[in-house]
Scaffold this motif. Structure first.
Motif, PDB file in Angstrom:
ATOM      1  N   LEU A   1      -7.872  14.869  -7.262  1.00 55.55           N
ATOM      2  CA  LEU A   1      -6.871  13.913  -7.720  1.00 55.55           C
ATOM      3  C   LEU A   1      -7.464  12.536  -8.026  1.00 55.55           C
ATOM      4  CD1 LEU A   1      -3.868  14.744  -5.347  1.00 55.55           C
ATOM      5  CD2 LEU A   1      -4.082  15.287  -7.775  1.00 55.55           C
ATOM      6  N   GLY A   2      -8.691  12.300  -7.531  1.00 56.36           N
ATOM      7  CA  GLY A   2      -9.360  11.050  -7.847  1.00 56.36           C
ATOM      8  C   GLY A   2      -8.857   9.844  -7.094  1.00 56.36           C
ATOM      9  N   LEU A   3      -8.280  10.072  -5.934  1.00 56.49           N
ATOM     10  CA  LEU A   3      -7.760   8.968  -5.120  1.00 56.49           C
ATOM     11  C   LEU A   3      -8.660   8.656  -3.932  1.00 56.49           C
ATOM     12  CD1 LEU A   3      -3.943   9.849  -5.043  1.00 56.49           C
ATOM     13  CD2 LEU A   3      -5.063   8.096  -6.420  1.00 56.49           C
ATOM     14  N   GLY A   4      -9.835   9.204  -3.923  1.00 58.22           N
ATOM     15  CA  GLY A   4     -10.729   8.992  -2.804  1.00 58.22           C
ATOM     16  C   GLY A   4     -10.567  10.065  -1.751  1.00 58.22           C
TER      17      GLY A   4
ATOM     18  N   ALA B   1       0.861  -1.184   0.000  1.00 56.08           N
ATOM     19  CA  ALA B   1       0.000   0.000   0.000  1.00 56.08           C
ATOM     20  C   ALA B   1       0.895   1.230   0.000  1.00 56.08           C
ATOM     21  CB  ALA B   1      -0.936   0.012   1.205  1.00 56.08           C
ATOM     22  N   VAL B   2       0.339   2.374  -0.421  1.00 57.72           N
ATOM     23  CA  VAL B   2       1.117   3.600  -0.550  1.00 57.72           C
ATOM     24  C   VAL B   2       0.381   4.749   0.121  1.00 57.72           C
ATOM     25  CG1 VAL B   2       2.153   5.248  -2.168  1.00 57.72           C
ATOM     26  CG2 VAL B   2       2.079   2.818  -2.753  1.00 57.72           C
ATOM     27  N   VAL B   3       1.129   5.564   0.867  1.00 58.51           N
ATOM     28  CA  VAL B   3       0.610   6.835   1.359  1.00 58.51           C
ATOM     29  C   VAL B   3       1.243   7.933   0.502  1.00 58.51           C
ATOM     30  CG1 VAL B   3       0.646   8.501   3.244  1.00 58.51           C
ATOM     31  CG2 VAL B   3       0.139   6.110   3.727  1.00 58.51           C
ATOM     32  N   LEU B   4       0.395   8.661  -0.218  1.00 59.65           N
ATOM     33  CA  LEU B   4       0.859   9.795  -0.996  1.00 59.65           C
ATOM     34  C   LEU B   4       0.714  11.050  -0.139  1.00 59.65           C
ATOM     35  CD1 LEU B   4       1.762  11.340  -3.509  1.00 59.65           C
ATOM     36  CD2 LEU B   4      -0.628  11.278  -4.302  1.00 59.65           C
ATOM     37  N   VAL B   5       1.823  11.712   0.140  1.00 60.19           N
ATOM     38  CA  VAL B   5       1.812  12.917   0.967  1.00 60.19           C
ATOM     39  C   VAL B   5       1.858  14.141   0.050  1.00 60.19           C
ATOM     40  CG1 VAL B   5       2.937  14.175   2.841  1.00 60.19           C
ATOM     41  CG2 VAL B   5       3.028  11.665   2.791  1.00 60.19           C
ATOM     42  N   VAL B   6       0.907  15.039   0.250  1.00 62.60           N
ATOM     43  CA  VAL B   6       0.876  16.302  -0.506  1.00 62.60           C
ATOM     44  C   VAL B   6       0.877  17.452   0.487  1.00 62.60           C
ATOM     45  CG1 VAL B   6      -0.294  15.312  -2.516  1.00 62.60           C
ATOM     46  CG2 VAL B   6      -1.648  16.195  -0.607  1.00 62.60           C
ATOM     47  N   ASP B   7       1.170  18.651  -0.009  1.00 61.77           N
ATOM     48  CA  ASP B   7       1.268  19.843   0.835  1.00 61.77           C
ATOM     49  C   ASP B   7      -0.030  20.622   0.752  1.00 61.77           C
ATOM     50  OD1 ASP B   7       1.836  22.292   2.046  1.00 61.77           O
ATOM     51  OD2 ASP B   7       3.926  22.277   1.360  1.00 61.77           O
ATOM     52  N   GLY B   8      -0.806  20.652   1.857  1.00 61.73           N
ATOM     53  CA  GLY B   8      -2.092  21.352   1.861  1.00 61.73           C
ATOM     54  C   GLY B   8      -1.957  22.849   1.707  1.00 61.73           C
ATOM     55  N   GLN B   9      -0.829  23.407   2.120  1.00 59.52           N
ATOM     56  CA  GLN B   9      -0.636  24.849   2.034  1.00 59.52           C
ATOM     57  C   GLN B   9      -0.331  25.296   0.597  1.00 59.52           C
ATOM     58  OE1 GLN B   9      -1.157  26.907   4.609  1.00 59.52           O
ATOM     59  NE2 GLN B   9      -1.648  25.134   5.926  1.00 59.52           N
ATOM     60  N   VAL B  10       0.266  24.402  -0.185  1.00 51.99           N
ATOM     61  CA  VAL B  10       0.635  24.739  -1.565  1.00 51.99           C
ATOM     62  C   VAL B  10      -0.484  24.402  -2.538  1.00 51.99           C
ATOM     63  CG1 VAL B  10       2.264  24.209  -3.436  1.00 51.99           C
ATOM     64  CG2 VAL B  10       3.080  24.461  -1.090  1.00 51.99           C
ATOM     65  N   GLY B  11      -1.228  23.333  -2.250  1.00 55.50           N
ATOM     66  CA  GLY B  11      -2.269  22.892  -3.157  1.00 55.50           C
ATOM     67  C   GLY B  11      -1.746  21.894  -4.173  1.00 55.50           C
ATOM     68  N   ILE B  12      -2.591  21.528  -5.138  1.00 53.75           N
ATOM     69  CA  ILE B  12      -2.236  20.529  -6.148  1.00 53.75           C
ATOM     70  C   ILE B  12      -1.251  21.127  -7.142  1.00 53.75           C
ATOM     71  CG2 ILE B  12      -3.114  19.061  -7.998  1.00 53.75           C
ATOM     72  CD1 ILE B  12      -5.786  18.961  -6.534  1.00 53.75           C
TER      73      ILE B  12
ATOM     74  N   GLU C   1      -8.648  22.994   7.743  1.00 56.25           N
ATOM     75  CA  GLU C   1      -9.202  21.728   7.279  1.00 56.25           C
ATOM     76  C   GLU C   1      -9.815  21.826   5.886  1.00 56.25           C
ATOM     77  OE1 GLU C   1     -11.868  20.288  10.215  1.00 56.25           O
ATOM     78  OE2 GLU C   1     -10.288  19.622  11.588  1.00 56.25           O
ATOM     79  N   TYR C   2     -10.358  22.988   5.537  1.00 57.27           N
ATOM     80  CA  TYR C   2     -11.008  23.130   4.237  1.00 57.27           C
ATOM     81  C   TYR C   2     -10.023  22.932   3.087  1.00 57.27           C
ATOM     82  CZ  TYR C   2      -8.822  27.705   3.547  1.00 57.27           C
ATOM     83  OH  TYR C   2      -7.918  28.713   3.369  1.00 57.27           O
ATOM     84  N   LEU C   3      -8.725  23.128   3.369  1.00 53.00           N
ATOM     85  CA  LEU C   3      -7.719  22.990   2.316  1.00 53.00           C
ATOM     86  C   LEU C   3      -7.648  21.569   1.776  1.00 53.00           C
ATOM     87  CD1 LEU C   3      -4.816  25.105   3.894  1.00 53.00           C
ATOM     88  CD2 LEU C   3      -6.356  25.799   2.045  1.00 53.00           C
ATOM     89  N   ALA C   4      -7.956  20.583   2.620  1.00 51.69           N
ATOM     90  CA  ALA C   4      -7.872  19.187   2.194  1.00 51.69           C
ATOM     91  C   ALA C   4      -8.907  18.843   1.141  1.00 51.69           C
ATOM     92  CB  ALA C   4      -8.013  18.267   3.404  1.00 51.69           C
ATOM     93  N   ALA C   5     -10.048  19.540   1.171  1.00 47.24           N
ATOM     94  CA  ALA C   5     -11.138  19.196   0.252  1.00 47.24           C
ATOM     95  C   ALA C   5     -10.733  19.346  -1.208  1.00 47.24           C
ATOM     96  CB  ALA C   5     -12.356  20.069   0.561  1.00 47.24           C
ATOM     97  N   ASP C   6      -9.830  20.252  -1.490  1.00 49.94           N
ATOM     98  CA  ASP C   6      -9.436  20.506  -2.868  1.00 49.94           C
ATOM     99  C   ASP C   6      -8.772  19.293  -3.507  1.00 49.94           C
ATOM    100  OD1 ASP C   6      -9.189  22.334  -5.106  1.00 49.94           O
ATOM    101  OD2 ASP C   6      -7.042  22.410  -4.673  1.00 49.94           O
ATOM    102  N   PHE C   7      -8.228  18.379  -2.676  1.00 47.61           N
ATOM    103  CA  PHE C   7      -7.468  17.250  -3.205  1.00 47.61           C
ATOM    104  C   PHE C   7      -8.356  16.071  -3.623  1.00 47.61           C
ATOM    105  CE2 PHE C   7      -4.305  19.742  -1.042  1.00 47.61           C
ATOM    106  CZ  PHE C   7      -3.165  19.590  -1.828  1.00 47.61           C
TER     107      PHE C   7
END
Length: 711
Positions: free
Chosen positions: A406-409, A355-366, A397-403
């Motif tokens: 990406l279509g990963l759930g 399994a994989v955890v993809l880490v992204v930066d919520g402050q920067v965005g996609i 917390e609202y920043l996470a919604a934008d991700f």
């Protein structure tokens, strides 16, 4: 003198094993069973009807007593030629006759006869204590019935040799086929007859039981040799420690003299677990998340992109479930050089994971790189959990919604720095791993021999690791300092698994480092402490620097086994080789005891020589010198080369013991101060006598004064 008493029923191999044991140590050998056979033969030879319903026990006892206490009878105690003599005639073959064997129990069951025989057996045992005896006072192996409980209950080694009845019967039948005129003896019937006067079913208190039903002759002998070696060591220890009786000892001395045991069991088992890879573009907080999951600062973290370069695996646990955690370097697309190698390692980690955890930066965005990573992950087919990092409070917390785009759930908002949301993320991770089709990893075995690859930057540590593993485990680049985190890898060399720790290059002035290099150096020092053996690498094509020697000294000072590896030997010409040989005699004087391997990690030339050098160094690191041998040896060298007189007095070594192994540490009790030069002489002589190739030796001296005389 060491007395070895071996008891047991018929068919366990007492005679053959006892003779071999006596021969191994140069001891005398006494077959008490042959003495009872001789007694039966004497009775039959003198017309006594042992088949009579009623035996004249007094007559038989007087007859046996006369023969065994007079000059008529004698037993040879040479294990290679154990003769049985009656009036000078060897009756060894006669007493093995079937007719004698079938009547032995008739004689041995007469209690007064047993008393006569026991007295005779004890006389033979006591005779071996003399210096003019067969063993020169070293010892005797006595085998037969009731030896451990009646004849020699105070023997230094007491053994009940036993085996299952069907095994013993098979052995007796095998012996019968090799002996003309003798049929196989029924061991059950023999046990029943002998049990009227003896007991050999269970070992008495203090007697060691050795069941050799499933052991061959050599394995049985090895077990007995081990028991005798322990007795010899204990006796020698007491003998030499008596030299300290007249000297003042403190509590530490008494504890040291109490001895200690060492656990050298390196057996291990591998536990299969799920593998989780943590990926993402540079500087999104992957290593910070790894440290949060592990609960310690294991991965190097800095606010600079590209600190992590290798794929580094760790053993992790959450709510009682174990799993393997892989930290990776930042993944980037369309890059070259070291960045490309880092991205490749990240992709390899994904391929090896469950399994994989993809880490992204919520402050920067996609970012476009995030989208490229998602495409790569989809192609891998591995389940992906999306972690949006740097969501440090509820207002973010609202920043996470934008991700969701990406279509990963569902994106899980976390703060790796503060731990916020990490627990919920791990719950999802474990649920995902539990549904995986297979488990791809194993927890790192705790019993493996641990080897640290150390050296200054760019000497080829990661290249050597990759060559030994026969695959790209670590990022290799001409840029010095490519490795930042210690990389643990289980590598099979020959038929043996080893745990290798690839470390960052050690810098010369630790206090002047900062950031990632500072923490890398600290972790390298910790890796040396965690290892058992250090492979110290040098770039043979470059002049040996103070920094190289400092790295080497760090491993020696840590007390680790050492192998010196001169890499890039393929780049050396004749002049360079001569230069290095001159340096070996001067700069490496401190470690001339270490094996040196010249190789090329890049081409694989001579890397096959490492296994032998590593094994030898670790064997020396584990080696223990018996106290008797150590003190006898020190006595000889002290007599040959006494310590110089100082102030009209000459210090004398009273007693020495090896306090520990890993590395070997010797404690010497002396009547005065031993100069540094004499200690070096002792170390040199220890290495000459006992080897210790590849390991440092530590020698400490306890100066003790005589006890004050009582008035």
């Amino acid at each position: 003198m060491i007395r070895v008493a071996i008891d047991g029923p018929a068919g366990v191999g007492k005679s053959s094993t006892s003779k071999a044991l006596a021969k191994y140590f140069g001891y005398a050998y006494l077959d008490t069973g042959a003495m009872y056979r001789a007694a039966a033969w004497m009775c039959m030879h003198n017309g006594v009807n042992l088949d009579a319903e009623s035996l004249d026990e007094q007559e038989i006892t007087e007859m046996v007593g006369e023969w065994f206490t007079g000059d008529h009878f004698d037993m040879g105690v040479d294990p290679e030629h154990p003769e049985v003599l009656v009036d000078g005639e060897d009756i060894s073959s006669l007493i093995r006759d079937t007719s004698v064997s079938s009547h032995v129990s008739k004689v041995s069951n007469i209690l007064p006869v047993r008393h006569v025989m026991i007295a005779a057996q004890r006389a033979y045992i006591n005779r071996e204590a003399a210096q003019d005896s067969f063993s020169k006072g070293a010892g005797i192996v006595v085998e037969g019935r009731d030896i451990t409980t009646v004849v020699a209950p105070d023997a230094e080694v007491r053994v009940l040799l036993t085996a299952r009845p069907e095994v013993r019967q098979a052995r007796r039948s095998g012996q019968a086929t090799q002996t003309a005129g003798m049929g196989p003896e029924n061991v059950v019937a023999r046990d029943k007859a002998d049990s009227k006067a003896t007991s050999f079913v269970e070992a008495a208190p203090g007697v060691t039981a050795v069941d050799n039903s499933d052991l061959n002759f050599e394995q049985t002998l090895d077990k007995l040799i081990e028991l005798v070696d322990m007795a010899v060591e204990e006796q020698a220890y007491k003998q030499y420690a008596a030299n300290l009786d007249d000297y003042e000892l403190d509590d530490e001395d008494q504890a040291l003299l109490g001895g200690e045991t060492l656990d050298k069991n390196h057996a291990y088992s591998q536990k299969p677990v799920g593998v989780l890879a943590v990926v993402g573009r540079p500087n999104v907080g992957k290593s910070t998340l790894v440290n949060r999951i592990l609960g310690r600062r294991a991965a190097v973290v800095e606010d600079t992109p590209g600190v992590t370069r290798d794929r580094v695996s760790y053993d992790a646990e959450w709510t009682g479930t174990d799993f393997k955690l892989i930290d990776t370097g930042g993944w980037e697309a369309d890059v070259e050089g070291i960045e490309s190698a880092i991205a490749s390692q990240a992709q390899i980690a994904v391929g090896l994971s469950d399994a994989v955890v993809l880490v992204v930066d919520g402050q920067v965005g996609i970012t476009s790189t995030d989208e490229r990573i998602v495409k790569m992950l989809r192609e891998s087919g591995k389940p992906v959990i999306l972690a949006v990092n740097k969501i440090d409070d509820t207002n973010s917390e609202y920043l996470a919604a934008d991700f969701w785009k990406l279509g990963l759930g569902e994106p899980y908002g976390i703060s790796a720095m503060h731990g916020r949301g990490v627990g919920d993320l791990l719950d999802v991770v474990l649920d995902t791993l539990s549904k995986a089709k297979k488990t791809s990893g194993f927890l790192t075995p705790t019993g493996l021999r641990r080897v640290a690859l150390i050296g200054k930057p760019n000497v080829g540590k990661s290249s050597l690791l990759n060559e030994l593993a026969h695959e790209q485990r670590s990022v290799v680049n001409d840029l010095a300092g490519t490795t930042r985190d210690p990389v643990d890898e289980v590598i099979t060399i020959g038929d043996e698994d080893w745990l290798f720790i690839d470390t960052a290059g050690i810098k010369r002035r630790l206090h002047k480092l900062s950031g990632a290099e500072y923490y890398s150096s600290l972790r390298t020092q910790a890796a040396i402490e965690r290892s058992e053996l250090a492979l110290v690498l040098f770039d043979a094509s470059q002049p040996i620097s103070d920094q190289d020697l400092k790295v080497m000294s760090q491993a020696v000072d840590a007390g680790r086994a050492i192998v010196l590896v001169f890499n890039k030997w393929d780049l050396m010409d004749d002049f360079d080789r001569q230069r290095l040989e001159r340096l070996w005699k001067t700069e490496f004087e401190r470690v001339t005891w270490a094996q040196r391997v010249n190789l090329s990690a890049k081409t694989g030339w001579h890397t096959n020589r490492l296994l032998s050098a590593m094994s030898t160094a670790l064997e020396s690191w584990d080696q223990r010198v018996p106290t008797g041998k150590l003190n006898s040896f020190l006595g000889r060298i002290q007599a040959a080369h006494p310590h110089p007189l100082r102030g009209g007095k000459q210090p004398r070594i009273l007693f020495a013991t090896q306090a520990s192994t890993r590395p070997p540490r010797f404690v010497i009790f002396a009547s005065g101060f031993l100069e540094h030069g004499y200690r070096r002489y002792i170390e040199h002589q220890l290495r000459e006598e006992f080897g210790f190739e590849g390991t440092p030796i530590q020698i400490s001296v306890h100066i003790r004064e005589r006890k004050a005389k009582r008035k």
